[in-house]
Scaffold this motif. Sequence first.
Motif, PDB file in Angstrom:
ATOM      1  N   UNK A  24       0.839  -1.196   0.000  1.00  0.00           N
ATOM      2  CA  UNK A  24       0.000   0.000   0.000  1.00  0.00           C
ATOM      3  C   UNK A  24       0.871   1.242   0.000  1.00  0.00           C
ATOM      4  N   UNK A  25       0.598   2.147  -0.936  1.00  0.00           N
ATOM      5  CA  UNK A  25       1.318   3.411  -1.014  1.00  0.00           C
ATOM      6  C   UNK A  25       0.771   4.359   0.043  1.00  0.00           C
ATOM      7  N   UNK A  26       1.632   4.971   0.875  1.00  0.00           N
ATOM      8  CA  UNK A  26       1.128   5.864   1.930  1.00  0.00           C
ATOM      9  C   UNK A  26       0.366   7.067   1.395  1.00  0.00           C
ATOM     10  N   UNK A  27       0.560   7.412   0.110  1.00  0.00           N
ATOM     11  CA  UNK A  27      -0.163   8.531  -0.468  1.00  0.00           C
ATOM     12  C   UNK A  27      -1.542   8.124  -0.973  1.00  0.00           C
ATOM     13  N   UNK A  28      -1.822   6.834  -1.048  1.00  0.00           N
ATOM     14  CA  UNK A  28      -3.113   6.360  -1.551  1.00  0.00           C
ATOM     15  C   UNK A  28      -4.155   6.393  -0.435  1.00  0.00           C
ATOM     16  N   UNK A  29      -5.442   6.465  -0.797  1.00  0.00           N
ATOM     17  CA  UNK A  29      -6.491   6.358   0.218  1.00  0.00           C
ATOM     18  C   UNK A  29      -6.372   5.040   0.977  1.00  0.00           C
ATOM     19  N   UNK A  61      -4.966  -5.230  -7.139  1.00  0.00           N
ATOM     20  CA  UNK A  61      -4.123  -5.603  -5.998  1.00  0.00           C
ATOM     21  C   UNK A  61      -3.959  -4.433  -5.037  1.00  0.00           C
ATOM     22  N   UNK A  62      -3.808  -3.230  -5.578  1.00  0.00           N
ATOM     23  CA  UNK A  62      -3.659  -2.048  -4.722  1.00  0.00           C
ATOM     24  C   UNK A  62      -4.943  -1.757  -3.954  1.00  0.00           C
ATOM     25  N   UNK A  63      -6.081  -1.949  -4.594  1.00  0.00           N
ATOM     26  CA  UNK A  63      -7.357  -1.767  -3.887  1.00  0.00           C
ATOM     27  C   UNK A  63      -7.469  -2.719  -2.715  1.00  0.00           C
ATOM     28  N   UNK A  64      -7.116  -3.978  -2.935  1.00  0.00           N
ATOM     29  CA  UNK A  64      -7.181  -4.951  -1.849  1.00  0.00           C
ATOM     30  C   UNK A  64      -6.241  -4.557  -0.714  1.00  0.00           C
ATOM     31  N   UNK A 401      -4.623   6.395  -9.137  1.00  0.00           N
ATOM     32  CA  UNK A 401      -5.907   5.828  -9.553  1.00  0.00           C
ATOM     33  C   UNK A 401      -6.847   5.678  -8.361  1.00  0.00           C
ATOM     34  N   UNK A 402      -6.321   5.201  -7.238  1.00  0.00           N
ATOM     35  CA  UNK A 402      -7.145   5.116  -6.033  1.00  0.00           C
ATOM     36  C   UNK A 402      -7.595   6.499  -5.577  1.00  0.00           C
ATOM     37  N   UNK A 407     -12.117  10.525  -5.132  1.00  0.00           N
ATOM     38  CA  UNK A 407     -12.830  11.705  -5.604  1.00  0.00           C
ATOM     39  C   UNK A 407     -14.297  11.354  -5.876  1.00  0.00           C
ATOM     40  N   UNK A 408     -14.520  10.260  -6.581  1.00  0.00           N
ATOM     41  CA  UNK A 408     -15.883   9.895  -6.941  1.00  0.00           C
ATOM     42  C   UNK A 408     -16.727   9.522  -5.720  1.00  0.00           C
ATOM     43  N   UNK A 409     -16.080   9.003  -4.680  1.00  0.00           N
ATOM     44  CA  UNK A 409     -16.803   8.606  -3.485  1.00  0.00           C
ATOM     45  C   UNK A 409     -17.105   9.792  -2.577  1.00  0.00           C
TER      46      UNK A 409
END
Length: 409
Positions: A24-29, A61-64, A401-402, A407-409
């Motif tokens: 998991x990237x720390x910058x991602x949600x 995989x990143x979403x999971x 992308x996450x 944004x959409x959520x």
Amino acid sequence: MESGHFPTFGHLGTGHLNTGEPSRNPEAPDWRGSARPPVVLQVLPELVTGGAERGCIDVALALAAAGAVPLVASQGGPMARELDRAGITHLTLPLKSKNPWRIHRNAKALERIIRERGVDIVHARSRAPAWSGWLAARATGARFMTTFHAPYNFSNPLKQKYNSVMARGERVIAISDFIRDHILSSYAIDPARIRVIHRGIDGTVFAPDRVSPARIATLANRWRLDDGRPVVLLPGRLTRWKGQSVMIEALARLGRRDLLCLLVGSDQGRTGYREELERMITTRGLGGVVRITDHCDDMAAAYRLSTIVVSASREPEAFGRVIAEAQAMGRPVIVTSTGAYRETVLEGETAWVVPPDDPTSLAAAVEQALNLTEERRAGMGDRAIDFVNSRFTRERMCADTLGVYAELL
């Protein structure tokens, strides 16, 4: 057959096997621990090979890893095994079909999936699945977004309307600035809905220190390479627009016999073009200089075996994944001045840039690249690695992308 309207095309509304799971990237949600983590359904034709497929799996995989619930719907293919190994649900539907009746049936199937699994976002990565996904999202209230993986050209108004579904997303991801410009020049879309997210290179695969000498030796033996002979690598499926014929003509003009050019890629049933290339090799007297090797399942080792890597594309590249991978492996590259090349190379620092369909200029660039001193070659390679790692990582692509999903959520 289920009743209902067929999709209408009206005005616009609002390479390789990768087994490394991205951390998991720390910058991602981060949705871990959420009472109701978001459910994101990606739809695409199949999972056989290609950049869209690779990006889909990486994002799933990143979403999971971020605590969300990823779903993927496609016609299936060998890459689906990566989802199975990660415990990610793959839903098999005939989404490759462009038949309007099938698109409608697929939309009904996606509607059921969205309702049953509580899908929040439908993310389409290709046109036929996008029409099904758009119809299903409209029927269910799910958010809808797309990724433009190519400049979808059109020869008539009907084709333009068919392509236009990719611009209907509430958010539209363009994989390069070149693609963003194409979208804005071709479709009536608010620029504020577009997000540029470049493709990401997997640093667990494409890094010089990740390729063992044994892997390099194995591939060298398979290809029967001579020690000390410079290798010019042109990866890409055997199709006319990839420019293999231009490469052959350039080498004929160059006239050197001390190199080996490997055309690495499958003909994917295009036997006529392959036979044409083989005739060119023979008639130009390049039988010992140019070789067609078919598909390679260890491209990282292939890049390490090469002296230079060439993209001779005759038509615009939406991004140019091969060239980014080659630079990540520390290899100087030659590209044609079309598509997204201004974003993916540093001319004069990591690459030579030549006009498309110009064998004379390509031959001159190959000569210059082969005549580099070892010190200069190493310096270009180091600069290329730093350039790719600063801009085109898988982690950055997934995090961005996450971020769009958030944004959409």
